[in-house]
Design an enzyme around this catalytic site. Structure first.
Site, mmCIF file in Angstrom:
data_model
loop_
_atom_site.group_PDB
_atom_site.id
_atom_site.type_symbol
_atom_site.label_atom_id
_atom_site.label_comp_id
_atom_site.label_asym_id
_atom_site.label_seq_id
_atom_site.Cartn_x
_atom_site.Cartn_y
_atom_site.Cartn_z
ATOM 1 N N GLU A 30 0.870 -1.157 -0.053
ATOM 2 C CA GLU A 30 -0.121 0.040 0.086
ATOM 3 C C GLU A 30 0.901 1.342 -0.014
ATOM 4 O O GLU A 30 0.349 2.343 -0.088
ATOM 5 C CB GLU A 30 -1.056 0.169 1.118
ATOM 6 C CG GLU A 30 -2.105 -0.970 0.996
ATOM 7 C CD GLU A 30 -1.617 -2.156 1.565
ATOM 8 O OE1 GLU A 30 -1.269 -2.293 2.597
ATOM 9 O OE2 GLU A 30 -1.772 -3.119 0.754
ATOM 10 N N ASP A 53 -4.639 -8.250 -2.880
ATOM 11 C CA ASP A 53 -3.929 -7.562 -1.328
ATOM 12 C C ASP A 53 -3.974 -8.921 -0.636
ATOM 13 O O ASP A 53 -4.480 -8.796 0.698
ATOM 14 C CB ASP A 53 -4.985 -6.465 -0.916
ATOM 15 C CG ASP A 53 -4.306 -5.956 0.221
ATOM 16 O OD1 ASP A 53 -3.196 -6.136 0.668
ATOM 17 O OD2 ASP A 53 -5.159 -5.084 0.793
ATOM 18 N N LYS A 68 -2.880 -13.921 3.701
ATOM 19 C CA LYS A 68 -4.394 -13.479 3.870
ATOM 20 C C LYS A 68 -5.225 -14.166 2.901
ATOM 21 O O LYS A 68 -6.504 -14.318 3.110
ATOM 22 C CB LYS A 68 -4.114 -12.016 3.356
ATOM 23 C CG LYS A 68 -4.202 -11.072 4.369
ATOM 24 C CD LYS A 68 -4.777 -9.848 3.817
ATOM 25 C CE LYS A 68 -3.956 -8.543 4.383
ATOM 26 N NZ LYS A 68 -4.585 -7.238 3.466
#
Lengths: 554, 112
Positions: free
Chosen positions: A192, A297, A320
């Site tokens: 990010e 992401d 994730k």
């Protein structure tokens, strides 16, 4: 038993006693009374062998003391440490404090003067913990420094500027360093951010920078053209130091821009990977990329757990995406891959031998695409906990999704408050298409993924779990409820309303023969900002920064 | 060039530069300003927390807001109830902060 055998046995026993005592003098060893590092032990299990509090008496837990942690901004996200009866805590603004483990009385505190730029950057002012060793308390700061404090007084011993904070889009440290012998390793934020994430090696005694490892590989095949210049990556959670092989393992962050992969048409090493580094030199021993050319992401900075099983040395590690990788600790070879949830559509499947993603869902520009799990992941960054008695790994599973919409974005490392994501937001969150509950605490075999029990929740858990030798699992939820579960069956044995949500790490320690359960409570973080549209119950959760210690009532 | 002309030129440049200073509130109902503010709102990812339509986790559409308060929150950031908004002064110009303010006010309670 013959006399000589008896002598030899006693001698061996004494030798073992000596060895145990010697080992127990340093953080990271197995003194059951202590919680000396982020995930307690170098195997990162978050298991406390203490068993004074157990299934039979947990209902008698009561509050021993309460301490205010400090500034409530972005909540309390730390896992505190407990060493020889002293609690080491870090709260918002990198305020560090040492507390008496029996009373909560503050022994000393320290608050660094932070760069004013901290107010502009994305990842601040929270920290997830400290490291203690060599008679010092070590922190990584939200303005990119490493700082050492005297363990007894809190006096600053040294500081080292590590990240180029003003010129790297505010890349900084939101987690503690790892103590790898005489070297500290610090992992920076970078996913990010328009930067290249680094892991730094620092001399623990002097603070001198020894090396830096770039999580963005200098390789045009991996990063065509200029695409790696702002490739992101980083390692924003603590790694694991394995003394047996003198290796520090880190999981790395996602590539940037998060949701646009057209300009980075390689595998984007070493993002979304485990990297095994020599802590003395920073040299890469091996790597295993878990998500190639990530566009959803799905960072991989989560805890690197170590196991010995059937004469194999194994790593268990999740990213994730919710896929759990079981790897050979010595070379990263894949032993197994299993999913923590079936709420996933970003790929059709994953090759369990090679890790190749099969049937990827790409994201067309300027259109919304439903992706499961959401950018919060199949689990958030908060660690799970493994109990060697039950053989089960306990994790807070997030079963919800998000619509992702890539949009064009300029590269600007001075645009501090804007994520280098290629989007206007982190995705519009929605419940899973099949309407199931959005969260659960799962108990699974860490090697096969076989599920033993599950506890469903209307609002998912975002705190690190604790499991103990008393056969218990402790877990906190965002609404403030702390629960103790039977580790074998999942039955709720006790609960307590802490007054605010939990986004932190629950620990256990003992002082003067009494076991404590220590719970940081104080809802905050980006979860508090982003989740309310999906979970309106969270709008009314009060903020806090509180440490609550429990013990058995006398 | 006379000294007087130089002085006038400097004053004109300065006025142009600070036309929309923090103290000098522009016309916040100007549709052009509101549209520019909406572009900034999306481009600077205000939607992360406020939602693309202002109805996100920190819902702006339910709030009664005043121009200077919104300007100051955007410029200097905001820390309240444990939540944090980054500061934008120096990243965005005063003009841009007023544009974003105009958009925020257009979706808040005050303008309805």
């Amino acid at each position: 038993m013959g006399k000589m055998t008896l002598v030899a046995t006693v001698s061996l026993a004494c030798l073992l006693c000596t060895a145990t005592i010697a080992l127990a003098a340093d953080p990271g060893t197995e003194d059951p009374n202590n919680w000396p590092q982020y995930n307690r032990t170098t195997n990162a299990w978050r298991y406390s062998p203490l068993d004074q509090v157990n299934k039979e008496n947990v209902s008698k837990l009561s509050v021993a003391w309460i301490a205010h942690g400090g500034d409530i901004t972005m909540g309390i996200q730390e896992t505190p440490l407990a060493i020889d009866g002293v609690i080491y805590s870090i709260t918002s603004g990198d305020r560090v404090a040492a507390l008496d483990g029996k009373t909560g009385r503050e022994l000393w505190s320290y608050e660094p003067k932070l760069d004013p730029l901290v107010k502009k950057v994305l990842f601040a002012p929270y920290s997830r913990g400290v490291a203690v060793g060599h008679g010092m308390v070590f922190i990584g700061t939200v303005d990119g420094r490493g700082i050492a404090l005297d363990q007894k007084t809190g006096k600053q011993m040294w500081e080292t500027h590590l990240t180029d904070f003003a010129n790297c889009h505010g890349c900084n440290f939101t987690s503690p360093p790892v103590i790898a012998g005489d070297v500290l390793t610090f992992g920076s934020t970078a996913g990010e951010l328009a930067t290249q994430g680094k892991i730094f090696g620092v001399d623990a005694k002097t603070g001198k920078k020894l090396w830096e490892f770039n999580t963005i590989k200098d390789d045009p095949h991996s990063w065509p053209g200029e695409s790696g210049k702002y490739g992101g990556g980083g390692a924003w959670m603590p790694g694991t130091y394995d003394a047996d092989t003198d290796t520090v393992f880190y999981g790395t962050g996602n590539p940037g821009k998060d949701f646009i992969n057209s300009e980075r048409a390689g595998d984007n090493l070493y993002t979304d990977s485990i990297v095994a580094l020599d802590p003395k030199t920073g040299q890469l021993k091996w790597y295993r990329q878990e998500i190639k050319q990530d566009v959803w992401d799905y960072d991989s900075p989560y805890e690197v757990m170590l196991f010995k099983k059937d004469d194999k040395n194994l790593i268990v590690h999740m990213n994730k995406s919710g896929y759990v990788f079981v790897l050979d600790k010595n070379d990263g070879k894949i032993e197994n891959i299993w999913p923590i949830s079936d709420v996933k559509n970003f790929v059709k499947d994953i090759d369990k031998r090679t890790g190749e993603l099969i049937g990827r869902v790409e994201l067309p520009m300027n259109q919304e695409t439903l992706i499961c799990p959401s950018t919060f992941g199949g689990r958030s960054w908060n660690s799970g906990a493994y109990n060697p008695k039950s053989g089960l790994w306990y994790n807070n599973v997030l079963d919800f999704c998000g619509y992702l919409k890539p949009v064009a974005q300029k590269d600007d490392p001075k645009d501090y408050g804007t994520g280098h994501t290629g989007s206007n937001d982190f995705g519009r969150l929605v419940l899973a298409p099949d309407g199931r509950k959005p969260g659960r605490l799962d108990a699974r075999d860490p090697f096969t993924g076989e599920r033993k029990w599950t506890y469903e929740m209307d609002v998912p858990g975002f705190a690190s779990a604790l499991t103990t030798g008393g056969g218990l699992v402790f877990n906190g939820d965002p609404l403030g409820m702390l629960r103790a579960f039977d580790a074998d069956t999942g039955k709720v044995l006790w609960s307590f309303n802490t007054g605010s949500g939990m986004r932190s790490g629950i620990i256990s320690y003992a002082v003067d023969g009494e076991q404590y359960i220590l719970v940081p409570s104080g809802w905050g973080s980006y979860a508090a900002l982003l989740l309310p549209p999906l979970f309106p119950q969270l709008e009314k959760v009060p903020a806090a920064s509180t440490l609550i210690a429990f013990k058995l009532a006398k | 060039m006379t000294r007087g002309f130089v002085m006038v030129a400097v004053v004109v440049i300065l006025i142009g530069d600070v036309a929309f200073s923090e103290e000098n509130i522009p016309n916040l109902k100007d549709p052009t300003m509101i549209a520019a503010g909406h572009d900034l709102f999306l481009g600077k990812q205000c939607a992360h927390c406020h939602g693309a339509d202002g109805r996100g986790g920190i819902n702006l559409t339910r709030r009664v807001l005043d121009p200077k308060g919104v300007f100051q929150s955007i410029a200097d950031g905001r820390e309240k109830s444990g939540l944090r908004m980054p500061a934008w002064r120096g990243v965005l110009s005063d003009d841009e902060i007023w544009q974003a303010t105009a958009y925020v006010l257009s979706i808040s309670q005050q303008s309805k």
